[in-house]
Design an enzyme around this catalytic site. Structure first.
Site, short mmCIF file in Angstrom:
data_model
loop_
_atom_site.label_atom_id
_atom_site.label_comp_id
_atom_site.label_asym_id
_atom_site.label_seq_id
_atom_site.Cartn_x
_atom_site.Cartn_y
_atom_site.Cartn_z
N CYS A 1 -51.03 -5.15 48.23
CA CYS A 1 -51.17 -5.62 49.60
C CYS A 1 -51.86 -4.63 50.51
CB CYS A 1 -49.82 -6.03 50.16
SG CYS A 1 -48.67 -4.69 50.27
N ASN B 1 -49.78 1.76 43.18
CA ASN B 1 -51.17 1.35 43.34
C ASN B 1 -51.92 2.45 44.05
OD1 ASN B 1 -51.39 -1.41 42.35
ND2 ASN B 1 -49.90 -1.87 43.95
N GLU C 1 -53.24 -11.04 54.53
CA GLU C 1 -53.40 -11.40 53.12
C GLU C 1 -52.24 -12.21 52.59
OE1 GLU C 1 -54.27 -7.78 50.83
OE2 GLU C 1 -55.14 -7.00 52.68
#
Ligand code: SAH
Length: 343
Positions: free
Chosen positions: A330, A289, A91
């Protein structure tokens, strides 16, 4: 033979072209094309057809394909899932700030550091990325988005210090005036705390920004959430950070993901303050996250923690979260793509 031409420095390229009977300026020409994002030698329009053919016999040249792309409606953040010719995906995230466009790149396919809260490490490390593959993330993100990149952060999938030779080569490539010409002061490198890597960077004295993923100032907590702490203990880590500052004069940025009931207590803020004494550190508090595979929850004490650091003279900011609507944190997009393929 098919050497990885996009990983070659200008000097190496010039030498290889010299062996093929070409003058030195040809190296600069080809180098510039490579960093402008061509996918084949035929796109190098000011180079003769016969040389393009000879280059094609000697080197392989392609580039990653866009496997998926998500654009945030909220803030314009773009997330790419790139697929390399061997089928591996990583990514790259493009973030648009007022001070310029920043690209967050991956340094490995997967990661073997095992941080308990991180999605990128769940499947372990598959392989290192080459310098060329790291550069391609910047080059093709720029080409696809039409936006000029002015800053690079090595904060995507992977541990840069676990692939440091290729990372250093990558820095040389993107820093080069004939290439992307991105200044060292516009580049950040983030590590989970691999001390030999920090020492090596200190010796080189590069003017990049070093980020250290701290996440806990005490050994017990840190070893629990970051296995790397069992090899490189947090006390030794701060020792290496102090040395780094003394050698380079560069302020280190400490990343700190706020985890409910794990690392968000007042005494932990106070311990950070004590460990930073004698060095101008900057603590970047990151709202955790949510990773569905992980048991950790975001802290509700972030502002209090920040105030506690600041009141004792430590600069602390809370990271603004971009791309919340597109899983821009990520590792998550690659994970989803892998799940879909049943890997
Ligand atoms: N391996 C390097 C760079 C990649 S990770 C490192 O550890 O620094 C980039 C940052 O995201 C690190 O600070 C990492 O600890 C953090 N991170 C990983 N998972 C996260 C999560 N679920 N929430 C918030 N930050 C996270």
């Amino acid at each position: 033979m098919s050497a990885d031409i996009r990983s070659m420095t200008l000097e190496e390229l010039t030498e290889a072209l010299g062996e093929m009977g070409e003058p030195a300026f040809r190296g600069r020409q080809v180098f510039a094309w490579l960093h402008r994002g061509v996918r084949s030698f035929d796109e190098m329009s000011d180079i003769s057809k016969s040389l393009r053919e000879r280059l094609g016999e000697r080197f392989s040249l392609s580039g990653p394909a866009v496997a998926r792309k998500q654009v945030s409606q909220a803030d314009g953040t773009v997330k790419y899932l790139w697929e390399f010719p061997d089928g591996n995906c990583i990514e790259t995230v493009l973030m648009r700030y007022r001070h310029g466009n920043t690209v967050c790149i991956s340094s490995q396919v997967g990661c073997r550091m095992g941080c308990a809260f991180c999605a990128s490490t769940l499947g372990g490390r598959v392989r290192d990325l080459t310098a060329g593959e790291m550069a391609e993330q910047v080059i093709f993100t720029q080409a696809d988005s039409g936006l000029e990149v002015s800053n690079i952060v090595l904060m995507g999938i992977g541990e840069p210090m676990d692939n440091l030779d290729n990372v250093l080569r990558f820095l040389e490539l993107v820093n080069h005036p004939q290439g992307l010409n991105i200044g060292m002061r516009h580049i950040s490198l983030s590590t989970c705390g691999v001390i030999p890597g920090i020492r090596r960077l200190a010796e080189l004295g590069l003017q990049l920004t070093l980020s250290v993923s701290l996440h806990a100032p005490d050994s017990e907590t840190r070893s629990r959430i970051m296995p790397v702490n069992r090899a490189y203990d947090v006390e030794a880590l701060f020792g290496a950070c102090h040395e780094y500052f003394q050698r380079t004069g560069r302020r280190i940025s400490f990343e700190y993901a706020m985890i409910d009931g794990v690392n968000d207590a007042d005494w932990q803020a106070d311990l950070i303050v004590r460990r930073l004494r004698g060095m101008p550190g900057h603590v970047n508090l990151i709202p955790l996250n949510d990773v569905s595979e992980s048991p950790f929850k975001p802290s509700r004490r972030t502002r209090q923690f920040q105030r506690r650091l600041e009141s004792q003279g430590v600069t602390a900011t809370v990271r603004r979260s971009l791309g919340g609507d597109i899983d821009a944190s990520c590792g998550q997009l690659r994970r989803k793509a892998m799940e879909k393929e049943g890997q």
